[in-house]
Design a protein around this motif. Sequence first.
Motif, PDB file in Angstrom:
ATOM      1  N   ALA A 158       2.231   5.547  20.544  1.00  0.00           N
ATOM      2  CA  ALA A 158       3.724   5.620  19.586  1.00  0.00           C
ATOM      3  C   ALA A 158       4.182   5.581  19.256  1.00  0.00           C
ATOM      4  O   ALA A 158       5.003   4.493  17.872  1.00  0.00           O
ATOM      5  CB  ALA A 158       3.164   7.001  18.936  1.00  0.00           C
ATOM      6  N   GLY A 159       5.582   5.462  20.469  1.00  0.00           N
ATOM      7  CA  GLY A 159       7.487   5.086  20.503  1.00  0.00           C
ATOM      8  C   GLY A 159       6.865   3.052  20.124  1.00  0.00           C
ATOM      9  O   GLY A 159       7.617   2.829  19.056  1.00  0.00           O
ATOM     10  N   TYR A 160       6.278   2.789  20.674  1.00  0.00           N
ATOM     11  CA  TYR A 160       6.435   1.311  20.620  1.00  0.00           C
ATOM     12  C   TYR A 160       5.492   0.671  19.211  1.00  0.00           C
ATOM     13  O   TYR A 160       5.362  -0.901  19.377  1.00  0.00           O
ATOM     14  CB  TYR A 160       5.604   0.374  22.021  1.00  0.00           C
ATOM     15  N   GLY A 161       4.363   1.321  19.394  1.00  0.00           N
ATOM     16  CA  GLY A 161       3.041   0.587  18.629  1.00  0.00           C
ATOM     17  C   GLY A 161       2.568  -0.115  19.158  1.00  0.00           C
ATOM     18  O   GLY A 161       1.331  -0.865  18.360  1.00  0.00           O
ATOM     19  N   PHE A 162       2.381  -0.218  20.508  1.00  0.00           N
ATOM     20  CA  PHE A 162       1.490  -0.807  21.214  1.00  0.00           C
ATOM     21  C   PHE A 162      -0.472  -0.424  21.136  1.00  0.00           C
ATOM     22  O   PHE A 162      -0.225   1.176  20.424  1.00  0.00           O
ATOM     23  CB  PHE A 162       1.271  -0.366  22.479  1.00  0.00           C
ATOM     24  N   PRO A 163      -1.180  -1.199  21.400  1.00  0.00           N
ATOM     25  CA  PRO A 163      -2.477  -1.201  20.633  1.00  0.00           C
ATOM     26  C   PRO A 163      -3.308  -0.088  21.755  1.00  0.00           C
ATOM     27  O   PRO A 163      -2.771   0.146  22.482  1.00  0.00           O
ATOM     28  CB  PRO A 163      -3.216  -2.680  21.248  1.00  0.00           C
ATOM     29  N   THR A 164      -4.729   0.550  21.282  1.00  0.00           N
ATOM     30  CA  THR A 164      -5.067   1.278  21.899  1.00  0.00           C
ATOM     31  C   THR A 164      -5.137   1.071  22.933  1.00  0.00           C
ATOM     32  O   THR A 164      -5.527   1.586  23.580  1.00  0.00           O
ATOM     33  CB  THR A 164      -5.939   1.770  20.722  1.00  0.00           C
ATOM     34  N   ALA A 165      -6.015   0.225  22.986  1.00  0.00           N
ATOM     35  CA  ALA A 165      -6.083  -0.575  24.845  1.00  0.00           C
ATOM     36  C   ALA A 165      -5.313  -0.309  25.768  1.00  0.00           C
ATOM     37  O   ALA A 165      -5.463   0.106  27.149  1.00  0.00           O
ATOM     38  CB  ALA A 165      -6.286  -1.912  25.171  1.00  0.00           C
ATOM     39  N   THR A 166      -3.381   0.244  25.618  1.00  0.00           N
ATOM     40  CA  THR A 166      -2.666   0.105  26.352  1.00  0.00           C
ATOM     41  C   THR A 166      -2.650   1.924  26.700  1.00  0.00           C
ATOM     42  O   THR A 166      -2.280   1.329  28.099  1.00  0.00           O
ATOM     43  CB  THR A 166      -1.423   0.540  25.830  1.00  0.00           C
ATOM     44  N   PHE A 167      -3.259   2.666  26.230  1.00  0.00           N
ATOM     45  CA  PHE A 167      -3.589   3.755  26.575  1.00  0.00           C
ATOM     46  C   PHE A 167      -3.738   4.209  27.653  1.00  0.00           C
ATOM     47  O   PHE A 167      -3.208   5.199  28.797  1.00  0.00           O
ATOM     48  CB  PHE A 167      -4.359   4.983  25.423  1.00  0.00           C
ATOM     49  N   GLU A 168      -5.347   3.775  28.262  1.00  0.00           N
ATOM     50  CA  GLU A 168      -5.620   4.101  29.603  1.00  0.00           C
ATOM     51  C   GLU A 168      -4.395   3.061  30.770  1.00  0.00           C
ATOM     52  O   GLU A 168      -4.481   3.783  31.147  1.00  0.00           O
ATOM     53  CB  GLU A 168      -6.594   3.720  29.325  1.00  0.00           C
ATOM     54  N   TRP A 169      -4.133   2.307  30.714  1.00  0.00           N
ATOM     55  CA  TRP A 169      -3.163   1.610  30.923  1.00  0.00           C
ATOM     56  C   TRP A 169      -1.929   2.322  31.466  1.00  0.00           C
ATOM     57  O   TRP A 169      -1.737   2.979  32.648  1.00  0.00           O
ATOM     58  CB  TRP A 169      -2.202   0.110  30.646  1.00  0.00           C
ATOM     59  N   PHE A 170      -1.205   3.294  30.461  1.00  0.00           N
ATOM     60  CA  PHE A 170      -0.522   3.851  30.829  1.00  0.00           C
ATOM     61  C   PHE A 170      -0.573   4.961  31.288  1.00  0.00           C
ATOM     62  O   PHE A 170       0.314   6.637  31.797  1.00  0.00           O
ATOM     63  CB  PHE A 170       0.796   3.958  29.531  1.00  0.00           C
ATOM     64  N   LYS A 171      -1.681   5.905  31.434  1.00  0.00           N
ATOM     65  CA  LYS A 171      -2.424   7.163  31.576  1.00  0.00           C
ATOM     66  C   LYS A 171      -2.055   6.606  33.195  1.00  0.00           C
ATOM     67  O   LYS A 171      -2.295   7.705  34.331  1.00  0.00           O
ATOM     68  CB  LYS A 171      -3.388   7.698  30.645  1.00  0.00           C
ATOM     69  N   ALA A 172      -2.630   5.372  33.786  1.00  0.00           N
ATOM     70  CA  ALA A 172      -2.862   5.642  35.054  1.00  0.00           C
ATOM     71  C   ALA A 172      -1.876   5.122  35.685  1.00  0.00           C
ATOM     72  O   ALA A 172      -1.654   5.632  36.991  1.00  0.00           O
ATOM     73  CB  ALA A 172      -4.065   3.780  34.791  1.00  0.00           C
ATOM     74  N   LEU A 173      -0.699   4.412  35.091  1.00  0.00           N
ATOM     75  CA  LEU A 173       0.555   4.306  35.286  1.00  0.00           C
ATOM     76  C   LEU A 173       0.552   6.080  35.779  1.00  0.00           C
ATOM     77  O   LEU A 173       1.736   6.023  36.853  1.00  0.00           O
ATOM     78  CB  LEU A 173       1.505   3.773  34.362  1.00  0.00           C
ATOM     79  N   ALA A 174       1.003   6.682  35.103  1.00  0.00           N
ATOM     80  CA  ALA A 174       1.021   7.892  35.367  1.00  0.00           C
ATOM     81  C   ALA A 174       0.576   8.533  36.842  1.00  0.00           C
ATOM     82  O   ALA A 174       1.061   9.929  37.307  1.00  0.00           O
ATOM     83  CB  ALA A 174       1.088   8.693  34.594  1.00  0.00           C
ATOM     84  N   ASN A 175      -0.236   8.532  37.680  1.00  0.00           N
ATOM     85  CA  ASN A 175      -1.042   8.467  38.456  1.00  0.00           C
ATOM     86  C   ASN A 175      -0.720   7.384  39.886  1.00  0.00           C
ATOM     87  O   ASN A 175      -1.276   7.900  40.806  1.00  0.00           O
ATOM     88  CB  ASN A 175      -2.153   8.792  38.458  1.00  0.00           C
ATOM     89  N   ARG A 176      -0.247   6.722  39.553  1.00  0.00           N
ATOM     90  CA  ARG A 176      -0.134   5.673  40.503  1.00  0.00           C
ATOM     91  C   ARG A 176       1.448   6.051  41.426  1.00  0.00           C
ATOM     92  O   ARG A 176       1.960   6.359  40.828  1.00  0.00           O
ATOM     93  CB  ARG A 176      -0.084   4.197  40.193  1.00  0.00           C
TER      94      ARG A 176
END
Length: 290
Positions: A158-176
């Motif tokens: 929401a903050g960057y206005g990224f496409p929906t596809a990036t949601f799973e990417w940054f969710k995965a980053l939180a567990n990396r």
Amino acid sequence: MNIQPRKIQANTSRIIRAIEAEAWMDMLNAAPPSVRKQLGIETFRSDNACFLACRELPAVPFNRGFAIGPQWSANEREMAEGLRWLDRNASKTWVIQVDEDGFNASSAALSRMGIIQKDSGWIKFFSKTVPHIVPNEPRIEIADGGRKATDFANVINAGYGFPTATFEWFKALANRDRWTCYVAYVDEEPCAAGAAFVGSAGAWFGIDATLVTARGKGLQSAVIVRRLRDVGDKGAVIAMAETGRPATVDSPLGTSFRNYQRAGFEVQHYSANFARDPNVPRSATPVLMM
């Protein structure tokens, strides 16, 4: 506030470049396979430079190259290899970042290849990881999975206005491994986020986002200070961050710049952005003929 860089210290600049390259390559490599395919995510390291591509996300930070050392500009074949890689893999908005150290040599070599300065680029900061205290620090949670990881990804998107596809990417980053992602809450609502990566040379701070409705409340500053405390506890002795270079300290684009300075970060150097000269036919540039 001072927006002039301190006298360049070559060793600190080299450390910053190494931290940045390790963090960004690991961030892009964290994307799940389906997201990598959908967004066209690729990374590449040559001997002296790092290259990032996210073809379907035309944002400069994800589509660029930058030197790890000044030797890059001395080897035009290596430079040409990197530029060809960006042409093949990155969004058309890709840039090459050139630091002040070795600027003249790099810009001259790029000019011969049809690459010219585009804008003022970014500021690279560094800070020693000393403890800081924020009065009335808001509720800040580590996004270590589950709902908090979802909150982190939602705030970033929401903050960057990224496409929906990036949601799973940054969710995965939180567990990396080596990443710690943070969410700041206001009245139980996730309103700001940021991430910290602890690598072999130090820590990297980035992906800072605050929702429009929550700006001006000190949330980014609080997340910066929390990260400084945490990465220090993990053994990092230096942290780096990067922001766009504001025209003046009062520029609306200078908010992140001011927040990092208030937290004790110092300007180390500028990195100018270079892009293809739109007036030069691509077929006429040496990089495409080597």
